[in-house]
Structures are given as structure tokens and as C-alpha cells.
Design a protein around this motif. Structure first.
Motif, PDB file in Angstrom:
ATOM      1  N   LYS A 230       0.826  -1.209   0.000  1.00 41.77           N
ATOM      2  CA  LYS A 230       0.000   0.000   0.000  1.00 41.77           C
ATOM      3  C   LYS A 230       0.861   1.260   0.000  1.00 41.77           C
ATOM      4  O   LYS A 230       1.972   1.271   0.520  1.00 41.77           O
ATOM      5  CB  LYS A 230      -0.919   0.007   1.224  1.00 41.77           C
ATOM      6  CG  LYS A 230      -2.013  -1.046   1.183  1.00 41.77           C
ATOM      7  CD  LYS A 230      -2.915  -0.928   2.402  1.00 41.77           C
ATOM      8  CE  LYS A 230      -4.034  -1.965   2.355  1.00 41.77           C
ATOM      9  NZ  LYS A 230      -4.912  -1.874   3.559  1.00 41.77           N
ATOM     10  N   LYS A 231       0.303   2.301  -0.567  1.00 40.53           N
ATOM     11  CA  LYS A 231       1.007   3.580  -0.648  1.00 40.53           C
ATOM     12  C   LYS A 231       1.135   4.203   0.737  1.00 40.53           C
ATOM     13  O   LYS A 231       0.207   4.160   1.539  1.00 40.53           O
ATOM     14  CB  LYS A 231       0.255   4.528  -1.589  1.00 40.53           C
ATOM     15  CG  LYS A 231       0.936   5.877  -1.788  1.00 40.53           C
ATOM     16  CD  LYS A 231       0.356   6.630  -2.972  1.00 40.53           C
ATOM     17  CE  LYS A 231      -1.023   7.169  -2.680  1.00 40.53           C
ATOM     18  NZ  LYS A 231      -1.498   8.060  -3.766  1.00 40.53           N
TER      19      LYS A 231
ATOM     20  N   ARG B 223       8.658  -1.102   1.342  1.00 44.22           N
ATOM     21  CA  ARG B 223       8.282  -1.501  -0.015  1.00 44.22           C
ATOM     22  C   ARG B 223       9.056  -2.717  -0.525  1.00 44.22           C
ATOM     23  O   ARG B 223       8.536  -3.497  -1.323  1.00 44.22           O
ATOM     24  CB  ARG B 223       8.460  -0.335  -0.992  1.00 44.22           C
ATOM     25  CG  ARG B 223       7.595   0.891  -0.665  1.00 44.22           C
ATOM     26  CD  ARG B 223       7.179   1.632  -1.919  1.00 44.22           C
ATOM     27  NE  ARG B 223       6.326   0.796  -2.743  1.00 44.22           N
ATOM     28  CZ  ARG B 223       4.994   0.694  -2.627  1.00 44.22           C
ATOM     29  NH1 ARG B 223       4.361   1.367  -1.694  1.00 44.22           N
ATOM     30  NH2 ARG B 223       4.309  -0.094  -3.437  1.00 44.22           N
TER      31      ARG B 223
ATOM     32  N   GLU C 103       5.788   6.134  -6.179  1.00 45.48           N
ATOM     33  CA  GLU C 103       4.792   5.622  -5.229  1.00 45.48           C
ATOM     34  C   GLU C 103       3.570   6.525  -5.199  1.00 45.48           C
ATOM     35  O   GLU C 103       2.426   6.042  -5.167  1.00 45.48           O
ATOM     36  CB  GLU C 103       5.383   5.513  -3.826  1.00 45.48           C
ATOM     37  CG  GLU C 103       4.384   4.892  -2.853  1.00 45.48           C
ATOM     38  CD  GLU C 103       4.856   4.867  -1.413  1.00 45.48           C
ATOM     39  OE1 GLU C 103       4.746   3.807  -0.786  1.00 45.48           O
ATOM     40  OE2 GLU C 103       5.316   5.915  -0.917  1.00 45.48           O
ATOM     41  N   GLN C 104       3.775   7.830  -5.227  1.00 43.81           N
ATOM     42  CA  GLN C 104       2.643   8.755  -5.131  1.00 43.81           C
ATOM     43  C   GLN C 104       1.734   8.694  -6.357  1.00 43.81           C
ATOM     44  O   GLN C 104       0.512   8.726  -6.237  1.00 43.81           O
ATOM     45  CB  GLN C 104       3.167  10.196  -4.951  1.00 43.81           C
ATOM     46  CG  GLN C 104       3.839  10.443  -3.611  1.00 43.81           C
ATOM     47  CD  GLN C 104       2.904  10.210  -2.430  1.00 43.81           C
ATOM     48  OE1 GLN C 104       1.815  10.764  -2.371  1.00 43.81           O
ATOM     49  NE2 GLN C 104       3.323   9.363  -1.510  1.00 43.81           N
TER      50      GLN C 104
ATOM     51  N   GLY D 168       1.444   4.268  -7.044  1.00 46.61           N
ATOM     52  CA  GLY D 168       1.257   3.366  -5.921  1.00 46.61           C
ATOM     53  C   GLY D 168       2.330   2.300  -5.814  1.00 46.61           C
ATOM     54  O   GLY D 168       2.239   1.400  -4.982  1.00 46.61           O
ATOM     55  N   SER D 169       3.378   2.395  -6.642  1.00 51.24           N
ATOM     56  CA  SER D 169       4.410   1.359  -6.684  1.00 51.24           C
ATOM     57  C   SER D 169       5.657   1.913  -7.359  1.00 51.24           C
ATOM     58  O   SER D 169       5.564   2.646  -8.355  1.00 51.24           O
ATOM     59  CB  SER D 169       3.898   0.141  -7.469  1.00 51.24           C
ATOM     60  OG  SER D 169       4.957  -0.660  -7.945  1.00 51.24           O
TER      61      SER D 169
END
Length: 476
Positions: free
Chosen positions: A136-137, A152, A190-191, A194-195
Motif C-alpha cells: 500500500k502507498k 516496499r 509511489e505517489q 502506488g508502486s
């Protein structure tokens, strides 16, 4: 705009003066440097026999918009014929090592490397990459690099690989450094996606557009991983200084430390060792703390924030050994803080740039990097440590890590005090706040250099270009 003063004659100040000099809107550029040499941390020694030793950055990556931008500058000032490229196919690009548990370990590279379990890791890297997409972010607006990577990709990668990487790049502690400021592409990935993996594959926005010139296109066609210059990286600032002096628009002043700055009705009055200089606008490429000490008391809020940016000291020890002493071929090795706090890494200079070796017989050039965020803890005060003690630690590291059975034939110790800014948590907020203050007060002032927007040579050069374009529009 008649006159712009550039404070600081390192690579950031020189690049800023270069971009200013290309603008028809500027009549005169005055560059002020406190020392007797231009170039700052870009500093090379060329020995009488032709051997070259770097006391700062030793290679530049051509990747990304900022990398292409630097190559465009190199071409424009006439240094393209001195380029020493290192392609991705070279051993120095493919082979990078970690020194863990008193052994050298080759870092996984390529798909096959990611699929295998490679010591010192307990499982294949692909496991961490596959799971990363499902994480999850994060909800915080900033996070330490160690926390981000642990969350992560797993704690093992953070403890060993990322800890070592941050020591090699920032001479810093990944548990304190900000992922948002030190590795913006990871934070943005990520923002926006999300990855990290998806962000790298699909893009995460905010990439600049730089039109590559002939040299930059060549770097892409030949797949360069990094490059240097025939006479060493110090010839880049030397070339810029020569170009500026021939431009007819720039006045370069060495031994001209900035003592005080005062706002006047028309801009700035700058007091130096040699007198007072008037300028319509100032672009500071000084370290943030040096700028803070020169600003007038009326700008105390800006000074206070500038003083809060921290720096670390690095001992750079150049060694030359007779014969071929390396047990492996590669760029060098990094050392996690759990293995040895004082020694950050060893660069095998002879491998990527054999052109810098002495032409007299077979030699091996190495550089040992030491200290950083751990300098005082391990070596004591930079003001009292002896070069002999630093040299002893460096040669012992080479003996233990690489099996050198005899002492070096030549050495040089360079103590680079406060050379790398540390982007701790919240650094982005501080920089935004400083620039917002400048804008709200309508100050004729711009901030560039490694204190703010990136510590690499490419980042520093690009910060000068961005500042000039924000002030005057795109340069020709």
C-alpha cells in the motif's frame, strides 16, 4: 537586467554564470569565488607523468534530462573531444560489489541476477520486486530512505544495499535521509502509481524535456553508463572558466569572499575582500550556511532556515599501487555501516578510466572514501585529525578488502570539509519555505547548488539553468 552577481565559483556558480552569459537580457555577469581556484569539489591532480587522480566526483552519469543537459554544456564549451565514455557493457558498469562479513560480494545485475539468490542476500531480488507492487502507498508527506525501502522492498535490502548506496552517494545515513529529497523519482513513483516498479515502467511525471545535442545523442547511441574527461573532472570547471573569460560578458573574481550583503534601492551592495560590488540580482551558489552568514539582519528568517541545512565531511584518499592488485574487475565496492562505519567504500579508478593510469608500467589507482555522517564518531574533529592517521586507515582497508600485500607507491589525502549537504526529513519543506520567502519579499535573489535540489554534478548544473530560465526565460 544590467548586472547579475553569482556567488560561489564551484561547478554550480560557473554553470549559472554560463547560462546567464548566453542570455541577451544580461549585460554583465560578476562571479565571486572566495578561494584561488574555480571548481569547488570538482578537483583533479594531474601528476607530471600524466597520471590523474580525482579528489571529488570521478565520473558523471549521462542518464535523464539532467545528464543530457550537462553533455550539451560540455559540447558547447568545446570539451567533447576529451570525453572518456564508459558503456553499460564495460566491467565497471556491470560489476559493483559490497563488502559484507569480511568478503566481497558482486551485486546482482540483469534479469538472471535478479532471479538468483546471491550472497549476502537470503533470497532472490525478484521476490522483493514482485511483492512491491502489492504494498500500500505510504500516507506521510516524507519518510526516511531506510523506512521507505524497508516498507516496499524489505528490511534486508534496506539494511545492506540501500545503507551502502546512501553512504556511497551522500556519505550519509539512510535512516535519517529523506527519500522525497534524495530520491525524488522513487517518491513520485509511489505517489503517482502506488508502486516503485509501476512508476519506473509507466512513468511518474515531472520529467524535464531537454533536446539532446550531438554529444548527448552519441551517449544514447553508444549506451554510456558514465563518462569522465581526459585530464580529469577538474577540466570541466576549468573549461567553463575559460569560456566565461572569453565571452566578453563575465568577470571572474577569485580570492573574493563575500562578507556582507545589503539591499539597496536598485538591488544589492556586496562587500568582498576586494571592495564593494553592486548588482541588480544575486544568484547564490554558495553552501546555504555561507549564504546565511552574509545575508543582512533584516532577512534573519531566511538565514535561520539556511543554517538548518547540515553537511558532512569526507576524507578522500587516493592510492597508487605498482602492478595489478585487484582480485576482481569492477567499479568498486561499498560497505554498509554495520560492517565498518568509518570506511564508506573503495573505487577501483583504474578499471573505468585506465587512460588516467601512469604510462610507466602497470599500476592500480584506487580511491578510499571515509567518514561522512560517521566522521566525528570514528575519526574525531576534522580540524584535528591527521592525514597520517587517515592514510593508515585507508591502506589497512585496501589490505583487508582487496588483499594488497604491500604499501602504495603514491598517495594523497584530501579532507573535504562539509562537502555534501544532508537532505534530512522535511528538507523539501525547508527549501520550499525559503523560496516562498524570497518570492513574498520580492527579493532579487535566486538559490542554486547542492544545498537545495540534488547533490550530483548534473543536478547542480541543472539548478543553475533552471534558476536562469525562471529569471529570464529559456536561454539560447
Amino acid at each position: 537586467m544590467k548586472t547579475v552577481a553569482v556567488l560561489g565559483g564551484g561547478i554550480g556558480g560557473l554553470a549559472t554564470a554560463y547560462y546567464l552569459s548566453k542570455s541577451p537580457q544580461v549585460a554583465k555577469v560578476i562571479l565571486l569565488e572566495s578561494s584561488g581556484r574555480y571548481g569547488g569539489w570538482l578537483w583533479s591532480t594531474q601528476r607530471s607523468d600524466g597520471a590523474v587522480f580525482e579528489h571529488g566526483p570521478r565520473g558523471i552519469r549521462p542518464a535523464g534530462a539532467v545528464g543530457l543537459n550537462t553533455l550539451n554544456l560540455v559540447q558547447d564549451i568545446g570539451l567533447e573531444n576529451e570525453i572518456l565514455p564508459v558503456p553499460y557493457s564495460h566491467n565497471a558498469s556491470k560489476n559493483r560489489y559490497l563488502y559484507v562479513n569480511e568478503k566481497l560480494h558482486k551485486m546482482p545485475s540483469g534479469l538472471w541476477g535478479a532471479l538468483q539468490t546471491v550472497s549476502p542476500f537470503s533470497r532472490p531480488i525478484i521476490h522483493s520486486i514482485a511483492k512491491e507492487i502489492l504494498v500500500k502507498k505510504g500516507k506521510e508527506d516524507d519518510e526516511s530512505i531506510h523506512s521507505f525501502v524497508s516498507r516496499r522492498l524489505g528490511k534486508e535490502l534496506a539494511d545492506i544495499a540501500i545503507d551502502s548506496l546512501c553512504r556511497g552517494v551522500f556519505a550519509g545515513d539512510c535512516r535519517r535521509l529523506s527519500v522525497r529529497s534524495c530520491f525524488p523519482p522513487l517518491y513520485r513513483a509511489e505517489q503517482s502509481r502506488g508502486s516503485i516498479v509501476l512508476g519506473m515502467l509507466l512513468g511518474s511525471g515531472q520529467d524535464q524535456a531537454v533536446r539532446p545535442g550531438a554529444l548527448a545523442k552519441r551517449s544514447q547511441e553508444e549506451s554510456w553508463a558514465q563518462w569522465s574527461l581526459l585530464r580529469g573532472m577538474g577540466s570541466l570547471p576549468e573549461g567553463l572558466a575559460d569560456w566565461l573569460q572569453q565571452s566578453g560578458k563575465a568577470q571572474l573574481c577569485s580570492e573574493a569572499a563575500v562578507k556582507e550583503m545589503h539591499l539597496s534601492s536598485s538591488g544589492w551592495e556586496i562587500q568582498t575582500d576586494g571592495g564593494t560590488i553592486s548588482a541588480d540580482h544575486v544568484i547564490s551558489a554558495l553552501p546555504a550556511d555561507a549564504l546565511a552568514s552574509a545575508l543582512p539582519p533584516a532577512l534573519a528568517p531566511l538565514s535561520k532556515q539556511a543554517q538548518e541545512i547540515s553537511y558532512v565531511t569526507v576524507a578522500v584518499v587516493n592510492l597508487e599501487y605498482q602492478g595489478a592488485i585487484l582480485p576482481v574487475e569492477g567499479f568498486g565496492h561499498l560497505i554498509p555501516s554495520t560492517e565498518n562505519k568509518g570506511v564508506l567504500g573503495v573505487v577501483y579508478d583504474s578499471v573505468p578510466f585506465p587512460q588516467h593510469n601512469s604510462p610507466k608500467g602497470v599500476t592500480t589507482r584506487l580511491t578510499v572514501m571515509m567518514g561522512g555522517a560517521w566522521f566525528q564518531e570514528v575519526f574525531g574533529s576534522p580540524d584535528t585529525v591527521s592525514e597520517e592517521s587517515l592514510l593508515a586507515v585507508a591502506t589497512q582497508a585496501v589490505r583487508a578488502h582487496l588483499g594488497a600485500g604491500y604499501p602504495p607507491s603514491w598517495s594523497k589525502v584530501a579532507l573535504q570539509k562539509n562537502c555534501i549537504p544532508q537532505y534530512y526529513l522535511g528538507h523539501w519543506k525547508r527549501v520550499e519555505s525559503m523560496r516562498r520567502y524570497v518570492a513574498e519579499k520580492n527579493l532579487p535573489l535566486s538559490l542554486v547548488g547542492s544545498s537545495y535540489d540534488g547533490v550530483s554534478v548534473n543536478d547542480v548544473i541543472n539548478s543553475g539553468r533552471v534558476a536562469v530560465e525562471q529569471l529570464l526565460g529559456p536561454t539560447p
